[in-house]
Design an enzyme around this catalytic site. Structure first.
Site, PDB file in Angstrom:
ATOM      1  N   PHE A 180       2.916   6.372   6.266  1.00  0.00           N
ATOM      2  CA  PHE A 180       2.091   6.247   7.465  1.00  0.00           C
ATOM      3  C   PHE A 180       2.942   6.509   8.699  1.00  0.00           C
ATOM      4  CE2 PHE A 180       0.824   3.397   4.109  1.00  0.00           C
ATOM      5  CZ  PHE A 180      -0.491   3.764   3.905  1.00  0.00           C
ATOM      6  N   HIS A 181       2.336   7.112   9.721  1.00  0.00           N
ATOM      7  CA  HIS A 181       3.039   7.326  10.988  1.00  0.00           C
ATOM      8  C   HIS A 181       3.418   5.986  11.602  1.00  0.00           C
ATOM      9  CE1 HIS A 181       2.388  11.632  11.248  1.00  0.00           C
ATOM     10  NE2 HIS A 181       1.123  11.445  10.906  1.00  0.00           N
ATOM     11  N   ASN A 182       4.573   5.940  12.238  1.00  0.00           N
ATOM     12  CA  ASN A 182       5.054   4.726  12.893  1.00  0.00           C
ATOM     13  C   ASN A 182       4.507   4.684  14.323  1.00  0.00           C
ATOM     14  OD1 ASN A 182       6.391   2.502  13.816  1.00  0.00           O
ATOM     15  ND2 ASN A 182       8.443   3.340  13.547  1.00  0.00           N
ATOM     16  N   TYR A 183       3.464   3.912  14.527  1.00  0.00           N
ATOM     17  CA  TYR A 183       2.848   3.824  15.856  1.00  0.00           C
ATOM     18  C   TYR A 183       3.564   2.826  16.767  1.00  0.00           C
ATOM     19  CZ  TYR A 183       0.565  -0.307  13.883  1.00  0.00           C
ATOM     20  OH  TYR A 183       0.325  -1.514  13.291  1.00  0.00           O
TER      21      TYR A 183
ATOM     22  N   TYR B  12       2.468   8.032  18.121  1.00  0.00           N
ATOM     23  CA  TYR B  12       3.388   7.638  17.055  1.00  0.00           C
ATOM     24  C   TYR B  12       4.634   8.503  17.172  1.00  0.00           C
ATOM     25  CZ  TYR B  12       0.988  11.610  14.915  1.00  0.00           C
ATOM     26  OH  TYR B  12       0.440  12.825  14.678  1.00  0.00           O
TER      27      TYR B  12
END
Length: 167
Positions: A80-83, A90
């Site tokens: 998952f993208h790091n927001y 992100y």
């Protein structure tokens, strides 16, 4: 013409099965492909796994037990993208989470399983569901997000298992 179609289908499924066996970290006996499917290089497959259009994405570890069945259009997503990183919406980093799927699990068509989830033995996930939390053994779950709404008859399940009545 029907004979030619069967030959083409057999070649097609054999080709993708070979690709999966080469890419997966491990793959048990009797992999069946009813439709084009993809795994990651961090995937561990049990025996008698049946994919009918499975796509896996991400760097998290994916473990699938014995006698697993998936419908068409299923996905397992483990990165998952790091927001909460250094940019918005992100940054360039990813968060990886593992997925563990037990034995005798059945995913209906178009089920999405997100990283960080464990699905217990004998669970059934209803078509179109998005699994974002753990599903206990013998549960029947569905929805977006998937929620348990019923349990299988555990005694009946275990009796069939003891008798070796597998599909």
């Amino acid at each position: 013409m029907n004979h030619l179609r069967k030959i083409i289908l057999k070649f097609y499924t054999s080709y993708y099965a070979l690709k999966i066996k080469k890419r997966a970290k491990s793959c048990g006996d009797y992999l069946y492909l009813g439709n084009k499917s993809y795994v990651t290089s961090n995937t561990y497959l049990g025996r008698h796994v049946s994919f009918n259009g499975m796509q896996m994405f991400g760097n998290g570890k994916i473990e699938i037990g014995d006698y697993f069945h998936s419908g068409m259009g299923c996905q397992i997503i483990t990165s998952f993208h790091n927001y909460e990183g250094t940019a918005i919406p992100y940054d360039k980093s990813f968060i990886d989470k593992d997925v563990l799927i037990g034995d005798f699990v059945w995913l209906g068509n178009n089920v999405t399983v997100l990283g960080g989830v464990k699905i217990g033995d004998g669970a059934i996930i209803q078509a179109g569901s998005v699994v974002v939390k753990d599903i206990p053994s013998y549960a029947i779950a569905g929805g977006h997000p998937a929620k348990v709404f019923k349990f299988r008859n555990k005694e009946h399940f275990l009796k069939l298992k003891e008798e070796g009545r597998f599909h």
